[in-house]
Design a protein around this motif. Sequence first.
Motif, short mmCIF file in Angstrom:
data_model
loop_
_atom_site.label_atom_id
_atom_site.label_comp_id
_atom_site.label_asym_id
_atom_site.label_seq_id
_atom_site.Cartn_x
_atom_site.Cartn_y
_atom_site.Cartn_z
N LYS A 1 33.22 31.99 35.83
CA LYS A 1 33.52 33.01 34.51
C LYS A 1 35.06 33.02 34.27
CE LYS A 1 29.11 35.00 34.86
NZ LYS A 1 28.28 36.41 34.75
N GLN A 2 35.83 33.27 35.09
CA GLN A 2 37.11 33.88 34.86
C GLN A 2 38.44 33.05 35.56
OE1 GLN A 2 37.17 37.97 36.00
NE2 GLN A 2 35.10 38.48 35.08
N GLY A 3 37.83 32.07 36.55
CA GLY A 3 38.96 31.49 37.21
C GLY A 3 39.63 32.30 38.02
N LEU A 4 39.08 33.23 38.87
CA LEU A 4 39.52 34.19 39.52
C LEU A 4 40.42 33.65 40.57
CD1 LEU A 4 39.93 37.28 39.94
CD2 LEU A 4 37.87 36.94 41.45
N MET A 5 39.84 32.52 41.39
CA MET A 5 40.58 32.11 42.72
C MET A 5 41.70 31.30 42.22
SD MET A 5 37.72 31.12 45.31
CE MET A 5 36.69 30.18 44.00
N ASP A 6 42.15 31.00 40.88
CA ASP A 6 43.25 30.22 40.40
C ASP A 6 44.33 31.20 39.92
OD1 ASP A 6 41.81 27.84 41.12
OD2 ASP A 6 41.06 27.84 39.07
#
Length: 301
Positions: free
Chosen positions: A258-263
């Motif tokens: 949903k948010q591309g958090l790990m990038d």
Amino acid sequence: MASSPSARPRRDAPARTRASLSSAPSRPTSLRLWLRRRRGLLRPAGLGLLGAGALAAAALAVMAADPYGRLAALWDGAAEIAASGGLQVQDVQVEGMYHTAPDLVREALGVRRGDPILGFDPHWAREQLEQIAWVGHAHVERLLPGTIRVRLEERQPFAIWQRDGKFSVIDREGRVVATENVGAFGRLPLIVGLGADRAAAPMVDALRGAAEVQERVHALVRVSERRWNLRLRNGTDVLLPEGQEVAAINRLAELQAKQGLMDRPLVAIDLRLPDKLVLRLPPSPPGPQPAETQKSRSGRG
């Protein structure tokens, strides 16, 4: 009154019948017939039994005098005699040897071509083979007249374990199977820390079920032998809750989708609380310092 001559034969008939039956030759039984037909074989069989008994008595006497040394010498002598008759090791067949070094297998077997095959102990060889780190189970057979067949069941490489700056390859149960040429197993998961070797299997399985997380993980780090951190390839640490790693990994996969958090450029993603997400940002770079105003001072006049 005189008896009639014609009546005597009738009275004497049972006596004659009994006499004729008693004088008839007896018919041999089936056991006697069997013994007669095999009379020529009974004498060699008896001699063989006597010889076996003599050997058994000699073996018992040797065991009583020296239950190990002399019996072993007796067996070695018999093996040498058999070897002179052609019972020698001619071929050693090994199956299932993929990671195990051939030199270690030869050393464990302890046999060379031309050795007496009866002097080779399959049980001892199996025990020696199973002491090799890669070997989980070994099956050893001695096939007369001259073949030794070995089938190895090797342990499967599962992960690379780093501890105190040293690397080793381990299997799923955490047994170390190799400490050299570890670079050849570079595609395996990297686990780090004390106790990581024994606890890594469920974590590796959980990551395999979340491909979008697995492809970004560089290492699984064991913390205080209680819980796990994920070190991502971009340097971010993901803090997982103790005992709830699978749920946290699934939550991380959803946040990534949903948010591309790990990038994102983050120092840490803290998932230890199920109802809270804590993100640790990198420190802001220092801004430009204002130039100091130089004040001229008048000199002495």
